[in-house]
Write an enzyme that holds these catalytic residues in place. Structure first.
Site, PDB file in Angstrom:
ATOM      1  N   LYS A  53      -2.753 -11.331  -3.898  1.00 42.09           N
ATOM      2  CA  LYS A  53      -2.597 -11.046  -5.320  1.00 42.09           C
ATOM      3  C   LYS A  53      -1.936 -12.214  -6.039  1.00 42.09           C
ATOM      4  O   LYS A  53      -2.335 -12.580  -7.154  1.00 42.09           O
ATOM      5  CB  LYS A  53      -1.789  -9.759  -5.504  1.00 42.09           C
ATOM      6  CG  LYS A  53      -2.561  -8.512  -5.091  1.00 42.09           C
ATOM      7  CD  LYS A  53      -1.672  -7.297  -4.913  1.00 42.09           C
ATOM      8  CE  LYS A  53      -2.479  -6.114  -4.404  1.00 42.09           C
ATOM      9  NZ  LYS A  53      -1.663  -4.961  -4.024  1.00 42.09           N
ATOM     10  N   GLN A  97       4.027  -2.177  -4.333  1.00 40.83           N
ATOM     11  CA  GLN A  97       3.143  -2.282  -3.178  1.00 40.83           C
ATOM     12  C   GLN A  97       3.407  -1.138  -2.202  1.00 40.83           C
ATOM     13  O   GLN A  97       4.544  -0.925  -1.776  1.00 40.83           O
ATOM     14  CB  GLN A  97       3.354  -3.623  -2.472  1.00 40.83           C
ATOM     15  CG  GLN A  97       2.437  -3.864  -1.290  1.00 40.83           C
ATOM     16  CD  GLN A  97       0.983  -4.009  -1.702  1.00 40.83           C
ATOM     17  OE1 GLN A  97       0.654  -4.697  -2.659  1.00 40.83           O
ATOM     18  NE2 GLN A  97       0.102  -3.351  -0.975  1.00 40.83           N
ATOM     19  N   ASP A 120      -1.352  -0.752 -11.870  1.00 38.68           N
ATOM     20  CA  ASP A 120      -2.184  -0.073 -10.881  1.00 38.68           C
ATOM     21  C   ASP A 120      -2.746   1.251 -11.396  1.00 38.68           C
ATOM     22  O   ASP A 120      -3.479   1.931 -10.689  1.00 38.68           O
ATOM     23  CB  ASP A 120      -1.377   0.166  -9.599  1.00 38.68           C
ATOM     24  CG  ASP A 120      -2.222   0.038  -8.346  1.00 38.68           C
ATOM     25  OD1 ASP A 120      -3.339  -0.513  -8.429  1.00 38.68           O
ATOM     26  OD2 ASP A 120      -1.773   0.488  -7.280  1.00 38.68           O
TER      27      ASP A 120
END
Length: 293
Positions: A53, A97, A120
């Protein structure tokens, strides 16, 4: 031979669009978009994902503001870090994460992220926006699937779609996005009886079950489009998805490969959410509307 739904190629095309979007607006804003990926603990797979990422951010011109906390970090300290990122004017997107170390509950931490910085798309408010068809950041993996289908001209209106998997991360938002595109959607899962009888009705089969090579030829109607969301490491080496690709490829009209299909699109849609949030915060238009389902 099934058409290859190439996520790597599409991700590269979208990254080029993001680079242009940022470059054309950078002088007006005075700073690059900022993405903070918060990692807790030392899960090896998470380390690889975070590194990927950050590399993707660098390619398009997004500044990385991530933090890496020790596995033993108390929940209160993780929460304080999220609140600091919420308040940081240089951060437009925040991603926690997953998975988290044992003892940390992801629910309250995800809820603590500012919904406008939820890169997200997993905050309750943003899932509600998706349900109601309102604008907001979308869950990256299903949004990536939608972009992949659009890129290959796969018509969804009126088609029969079956989603195998009901997670908040993929299955449920995937079903909502397909419904919004006028598909008729069924959601299957581990308790579904006669799974193959259901999946063989599908014009579009999206498999996000999290089980290696669970779906094979007996599950697929000839000519169906099959999207394999899973990715697993085989004990003997190599990667596989939730679909037994060698069996399904001769039957399907289109199939996403593993790796190189949905995975690259998940990362790219994270970047899209960040850049769109950056534009929105500064009152700027953008040409990414087709990617924001």
């Amino acid at each position: 031979m099934a058409t290859r739904l190439d996520g790597r190629q599409l991700a590269a095309e979208i990254e080029a669009r993001l680079s242009r979007t940022i470059a054309e607006r950078l002088e007006r804003v005075g700073r690059a978009p900022g993405l903070a990926v918060l990692r807790v603990g030392d899960d090896p797979a998470s380390g690889v994902y975070v590194a990927n990422k950050e590399k993707a951010c660098a390619r398009v011109g997004i500044a990385s503001h991530g933090a890496h906390l020790a596995a033993a970090t108390p929940a209160a300290e993780v929460l304080a870090t999220i609140r600091r990122l919420n308040a940081d004017p240089a951060v437009d997107g925040i991603l926690l994460q997953l998975p988290l170390p044992a003892g940390l509950d992801e629910g309250p931490l995800l809820e603590a992220i500012d919904p406008e910085k939820d890169a997200d798309g997993l905050h309750t408010l943003n899932l509600g926006r998706l349900l109601k068809g309102e604008p907001g950041p979308r869950s990256c993996t299903p949004a990536g699937v939608m972009a992949l289908l659009a890129r290959h001209g796969i018509a969804l209106a009126g088609c029969r779609a079956v989603v195998v998997g009901r997670s908040i991360l993929v299955g449920k938002p995937m079903a909502l996005m397909l419904q919004a595109a006028d598909a008729t959607v069924s959601v299957a899962h581990s308790r579904t009886r006669e799974l193959a009888a259901l999946t063989r009705q599908a014009d579009l089969l999206v498999v996000a079950a999290g089980r290696p090579e669970m779906v094979g030829a007996e599950h697929v109607r000839p000519g169906a489009v099959v999207v394999d969301v899973g990715i697993h490491r085989r004990p003997e080496g190599g990667l596989c998805g939730d679909v037994r690709a060698a069996e399904v490829e001769p039957l399907a009209s289109a199939l996403s490969p593993v790796p190189g299909g949905v995975g690259p699109m998940t990362v790219t849609m994270l970047l899209v959410n960040t850049v769109v949030a950056w534009c929105r915060r500064h009152g700027l238009d953008h040409d990414l509307t087709d990617l924001v389902v």
